[in-house]
Design a protein around this motif. Structure first.
Motif, PDB file in Angstrom:
ATOM      1  N   ASN A  27       0.888  -1.155   0.168  1.00 40.17           N
ATOM      2  CA  ASN A  27      -0.016  -0.023  -0.010  1.00 40.17           C
ATOM      3  C   ASN A  27       0.827   1.202  -0.163  1.00 40.17           C
ATOM      4  O   ASN A  27       0.712   2.227   0.991  1.00 40.17           O
ATOM      5  N   THR A  28       1.638   1.222  -1.109  1.00 42.76           N
ATOM      6  CA  THR A  28       2.749   2.582  -0.995  1.00 42.76           C
ATOM      7  C   THR A  28       2.941   3.039  -2.357  1.00 42.76           C
ATOM      8  O   THR A  28       2.048   2.792  -3.032  1.00 42.76           O
ATOM      9  N   GLU A  29       3.858   3.763  -2.765  1.00 40.23           N
ATOM     10  CA  GLU A  29       3.941   4.532  -3.740  1.00 40.23           C
ATOM     11  C   GLU A  29       5.348   4.295  -4.569  1.00 40.23           C
ATOM     12  O   GLU A  29       6.292   3.785  -4.007  1.00 40.23           O
ATOM     13  N   ILE A  30       5.386   4.604  -5.849  1.00 38.54           N
ATOM     14  CA  ILE A  30       6.504   4.334  -6.736  1.00 38.54           C
ATOM     15  C   ILE A  30       7.103   5.486  -7.110  1.00 38.54           C
ATOM     16  O   ILE A  30       6.642   6.643  -7.619  1.00 38.54           O
ATOM     17  N   VAL A  31       8.657   5.440  -7.087  1.00 36.39           N
ATOM     18  CA  VAL A  31       9.351   6.448  -7.498  1.00 36.39           C
ATOM     19  C   VAL A  31      10.327   6.051  -8.569  1.00 36.39           C
ATOM     20  O   VAL A  31      10.874   4.887  -8.627  1.00 36.39           O
ATOM     21  N   SER A  32      10.218   6.639  -9.614  1.00 32.37           N
ATOM     22  CA  SER A  32      10.912   6.271 -11.084  1.00 32.37           C
ATOM     23  C   SER A  32      12.369   6.661 -11.002  1.00 32.37           C
ATOM     24  O   SER A  32      12.706   7.790 -10.796  1.00 32.37           O
ATOM     25  N   CYS A  33      13.178   5.827 -11.477  1.00 36.72           N
ATOM     26  CA  CYS A  33      14.788   6.029 -11.792  1.00 36.72           C
ATOM     27  C   CYS A  33      15.083   5.843 -13.251  1.00 36.72           C
ATOM     28  O   CYS A  33      16.145   5.560 -13.621  1.00 36.72           O
ATOM     29  N   ASP A  34      14.143   5.769 -13.981  1.00 40.51           N
ATOM     30  CA  ASP A  34      14.454   5.609 -15.405  1.00 40.51           C
ATOM     31  C   ASP A  34      14.251   7.073 -16.101  1.00 40.51           C
ATOM     32  O   ASP A  34      13.319   7.802 -16.344  1.00 40.51           O
TER      33      ASP A  34
END
Length: 299
Positions: A27-34
């Protein structure tokens, strides 16, 4: 302590799906490193998460820049750390995902204090690039720092210019400078890598490129034609289609070059990740279940 779960692996291996599955589980969020997915209007060619996928879980650093925007790896480190600080106030676990190796490294380990760009060097290198092509810059880097040459995204001129400039300024290898100790992070990092046989990876890449064409890659690139000389667009999938749109290549050849260059990039990613010691590998066919099993034992 808070935990950043970093999902790594080659292009086309299924990182987005695993990241979303894990984000839902925690139940969390996503940080992109693309670094290619930061730019608007490049969704198809960078295989950015679809609207349907974005609606399932909050994502950060997807389509947040215009191709004309200059965005350095140092700026990303600063912005992403700030974002993590905010997210860790609400969540014990946050997911990091993307195939840009240096951007992941910047966030989980930090960057070294390196000198600012030297204007004279930059002008000299840009002249070499314009007159003798990207291959010449690649060769200069290979001669100066073969270790970094093996790691860097060779199709990214900005990365090549930066590394050569620093080497010229310091008389030290860039690979050695970026390996020096850095400030400690105040969160744990757990890295999960998705693996498959090389044949499977290459097969998935070929199928994905066909799907991109089907989904309208040519039309997407056409809209970006005015920006074709910008650094953000000197990337696999775009530079080949520009050659087709500029009547230098036919379409079949351009598509085969996208596949070839994507496979080359995957090979470099494999070399990079195999050199890292702290990645927990899971099989691409059973990635979510194996990841949960690993996390149950380690978190």
């Amino acid at each position: 302590m808070k935990t950043l779960l970093s999902i790594v692996g080659t292009t086309g291996i299924g990182k987005t799906k695993l990241a979303i599955d894990l984000a839902k589980h925690f139940n969390t969020e996503i940080v992109s490193c693309d670094s290619r997915q930061f730019f608007k209007g490049m969704e198809i060619g960078t295989a950015a998460p679809t609207q349907e996928e974005l609606d399932q879980v909050p994502h950060h650093f997807i389509g947040n820049l215009h191709p004309q925007d200059y965005y350095s790896i140092g700026q990303y480190e600063e912005d992403a750390l700030e974002k993590l600080t905010a997210l860790f106030k609400q969540h014990d676990v946050v997911i990091l995902v993307g195939g840009s190796m240096m951007y992941e490294k910047a966030l989980i380990e930090g960057l070294n204090s390196l000198p600012e760009a030297n204007e004279e060097n930059q002008i000299k290198l840009k002249n070499i690039w314009e007159k003798e092509g990207l291959e010449k810059l690649q060769q200069i880097l290979k001669d100066l720092d073969p270790e970094y040459y093996e790691q860097v995204h060779l199709e990214n001129p900005r990365r090549l210019l930066r590394a050569i400039d620093i080497i010229w300024q310091t008389n030290q290898k860039y690979s050695e400078l970026i390996a020096l100790p850095k400030p400690q992070r105040d969160f744990n990092v757990f890295r999960i890598g998705i693996e498959a046989s090389r044949e499977t990876i290459y097969q998935r890449i070929n199928l994905r490129v066909d799907k991109m064409i089907e989904n309208g890659l040519i039309q997407e690139v056409e809209k970006l034609k005015d920006y074709q000389n910008l650094v953000a667009l000197q990337t696999v999938g775009y530079k080949e289609v520009f050659k087709y749109l500029n009547n230098e290549w036919d379409l079949d050849f351009a598509i085969s070059e996208i596949k070839k260059n994507s496979r080359r990039f995957a090979k470099r990613q494999l070399t990079w990740y195999r050199g890292e010691e702290n990645i927990h590998w899971v099989d691409y066919q059973n990635a979510f279940e194996e990841s949960l099993s690993l996390l149950n034992n380690n978190l």
